[in-house]
Design an enzyme around this catalytic site. Structure first.
Site, mmCIF file in Angstrom:
data_model
loop_
_atom_site.group_PDB
_atom_site.id
_atom_site.type_symbol
_atom_site.label_atom_id
_atom_site.label_comp_id
_atom_site.label_asym_id
_atom_site.label_seq_id
_atom_site.Cartn_x
_atom_site.Cartn_y
_atom_site.Cartn_z
ATOM 1 N N ASP A 325 4.752 -5.199 -7.147
ATOM 2 C CA ASP A 325 3.433 -5.805 -6.911
ATOM 3 C C ASP A 325 2.620 -5.024 -5.883
ATOM 4 O O ASP A 325 3.177 -4.319 -5.033
ATOM 5 C CB ASP A 325 3.605 -7.253 -6.427
ATOM 6 C CG ASP A 325 4.438 -7.333 -5.157
ATOM 7 O OD1 ASP A 325 5.493 -6.658 -5.095
ATOM 8 O OD2 ASP A 325 4.043 -8.045 -4.214
ATOM 9 N N GLU A 326 1.332 -5.187 -5.999
ATOM 10 C CA GLU A 326 0.377 -4.732 -4.982
ATOM 11 C C GLU A 326 0.637 -3.319 -4.449
ATOM 12 O O GLU A 326 0.528 -3.084 -3.248
ATOM 13 C CB GLU A 326 0.373 -5.717 -3.802
ATOM 14 C CG GLU A 326 0.003 -7.125 -4.201
ATOM 15 C CD GLU A 326 0.162 -8.144 -3.081
ATOM 16 O OE1 GLU A 326 -0.692 -9.018 -2.941
ATOM 17 O OE2 GLU A 326 1.176 -8.071 -2.340
#
Ligand code: TNX
Length: 512
Positions: A325-326
């Site tokens: 993620d991210e």
């Protein structure tokens, strides 16, 4: 005609008397079960629990014996002490646990039969039996002792789950949680028939699992946490203890090493993992998206191979979570290349990949699972690529979201999640293009930027966790908020008896 003995008559009259005096409940359908079972049929009488009540266990299963031990400990709190005994045949009285195949009940199903003399719990496997025990425990009144006779309403519960994966996540990276605290979290999951604990073991602020081939990960990377506290990590021995503690409660641990972003703790521990070859400083803030492993250095993949090899050796469950993620400072092509390679490493070690929904941007391996948290496009792209989906929509299922603007802990970037809002949704219809066939189940993540220990976490976890457990277990047609809230209201006393500091939502008519 059977002869009615005087003592049987006296006992029957006594039950009747107790029932009339409204002291005991003989209607099993009135029990506030969470998650709501598939079917409950009451027979209108009562089983008396005594000091002498024995728990019998079908011989031959270690896991059953363990489950019996857990049941004995709970009943023992009421009776003083309860004996467990293995048997080769079903007894005629007491409590009996057994495994019995039953196609109607599926893999994790069970039948709980409470008769006047005998309580039988038959699971289709050891997990089913454990769930039957949890259901039985919910029929016990809270805070009771044998100073007064203790009766349980008789009848039959037949039950099985809607989804195979019913989980919660604990972020032990932002704030470290001790072994004892994680065990408490496991206990919470077990009460509500959840079967997966996802541990977020690494992030910018800390690396929490000992990796023997890369010792500085914990020597340096585990030293701190959000706010600059002490941090900490689990030795491999401690981690094994957790895995066993969870397994004894039919819970699989899904370990996550978040990468290529969320890796500052690793980048601070080993200079060579950085593209510029310079070690980063430890980080104790709460920003996201600023760190990345160097995706075009071979040492990065040697590192990941070592980490995953050691982690897999500690992991009896099917899954390894690779985060993903991210990764805002990883170029798109680098990210895709990286996730493609890391998936192969997981596969080489015989495990299935789970990753946050961004991993759908890579070429997914056959048995990959995409964890939906924010991005519908990523998730549907994952489904198109043949992946399964784990449902953790931030706006519904994030345990770290505040209930409302006055909540003392939590964030609100995905909105406020009051107890009804967290409960009132169906995983199979929430995202267009993602249907029940694609979904392995639901997981409620607890990120720990704002909570530093289990007491603080309890405020966010309760009373929402039982709702997520019910979403995972109970068919959507059987669920509705109005009925659920009156059942939940009766669990407030259970939370209190367990010392849980829960949020007393005004939407729930808590029983005093
Ligand atoms: C987003 S959810 C994150 C986490 C934060 C969380 C806080 C996800 C995959 N990433 O890094 O802790 O928000 O709610």
């Amino acid at each position: 005609m059977k002869k009615i003995t005087v003592s049987a008559l006296v006992a029957a009259l006594f039950v009747l008397f107790q029932a009339c005096s409204e002291k005991i409940e003989t209607d099993l359908t009135k029990t506030a079960f969470i998650p709501k079972p598939v079917s409950i049929a009451a027979t209108g009488t009562a089983f008396e629990i005594k000091k002498s009540t024995v728990i019998y266990v079908q011989e031959g299963s270690e896991q059953l014996l363990h489950t019996a031990g857990i049941l004995a400990a709970e009943i023992g709190k009421v009776t003083g002490q309860t004996r467990v005994q293995t048997v080769s045949e079903a007894p005629s009285k007491g409590i009996y646990l057994a495994i019995q195949e039953n196609d109607d009940l599926g893999k994790e199903g069970y039948e709980l039969n409470i008769g006047k003399k005998l309580i039988t719990i038959t699971g289709t496997n050891a997990a089913g039996c454990f769930y039957g025990v949890q259901t039985l425990l919910q029929t016990l009144p809270v805070n009771t002792s044998l100073e007064e006779p203790l009766y349980l309403a008789t009848g039959t519960v037949r039950d099985y789950p809607e989804y195979g994966y019913r989980g919660a996540m604990l972020d032990v990276a932002r704030h470290f949680f001790t072994l004892e605290e994680v065990k408490q979290y496991i206990d919470f999951l077990a009460l509500y028939k959840m079967n997966a604990l996802h541990l977020h073991l690494s992030d910018d602020q800390g690396w929490r699992i000992e990796i023997k081939s890369w010792p500085k990960l914990t020597e340096i990377g585990a030293q701190t946490e959000v706010g600059g506290g002490e941090g900490g990590f689990y030795t491999q021995e401690e981690y094994k203890e957790l895995v066993q503690y969870a397994a004894d409660r039919q819970i699989m641990i899904v370990p996550e090493i978040d990468m290529p972003g969320h890796t500052n703790a690793a980048l601070a521990s080993y200079a060579e993992l950085n593209c510029d070859g310079k070690a980063r400083d430890l980080y104790t803030g709460t920003e996201v998206g600023f760190s990345t492993l160097c995706t075009d250095k071979e040492v990065t993949y040697e590192f990941i191979d070592d980490v995953l090899r050691e982690l897999v050796a500690l992991t009896p469950g099917d899954y390894i979570h690779i985060g993903g993620d991210e990764s805002h400072v990883t170029a798109h092509d680098d990210y895709v290349y990286f996730v493609n390679r890391v998936q192969k490493i997981v596969g080489k070690y015989g495990k299935k990949v789970i990753g946050w929904d961004e991993i759908a941007n890579a070429e997914l391996v056959d048995d990959a699972t995409v964890q939906f948290w924010a991005d519908v496009k990523n998730t549907t792209m994952g489904v198109e690529k043949g992946a399964k989906v784990l449902m953790s929509p931030a706006a519904r299922a994030y345990l770290d979201m505040q209930y409302d603007s006055t909540s003392q802990y939590g964030l609100h970037w995905a909105g406020y999640i009051e107890v009804d809002h967290g409960y009132n949704w169906d995983p199979a219809t929430l995202v267009e293009g993602v249907t029940k066939e694609n979904i392995i189940g639901i997981e409620a993540p607890l990120w720990s930027e704002t909570v530093s220990n289990i007491d603080e976490a309890e405020y966010l976890v309760f009373p929402r966790l039982p709702g997520y457990a019910e979403i995972g277990w109970t068919a959507p047609v059987e669920r509705n908020w109005e009925a659920y809230k009156t059942r939940l209201a009766k669990h407030g006393k259970r939370f209190e008896a367990l010392g849980i500091d829960y949020y007393k939502s005004k939407l729930v008519p808590w029983e005093e």
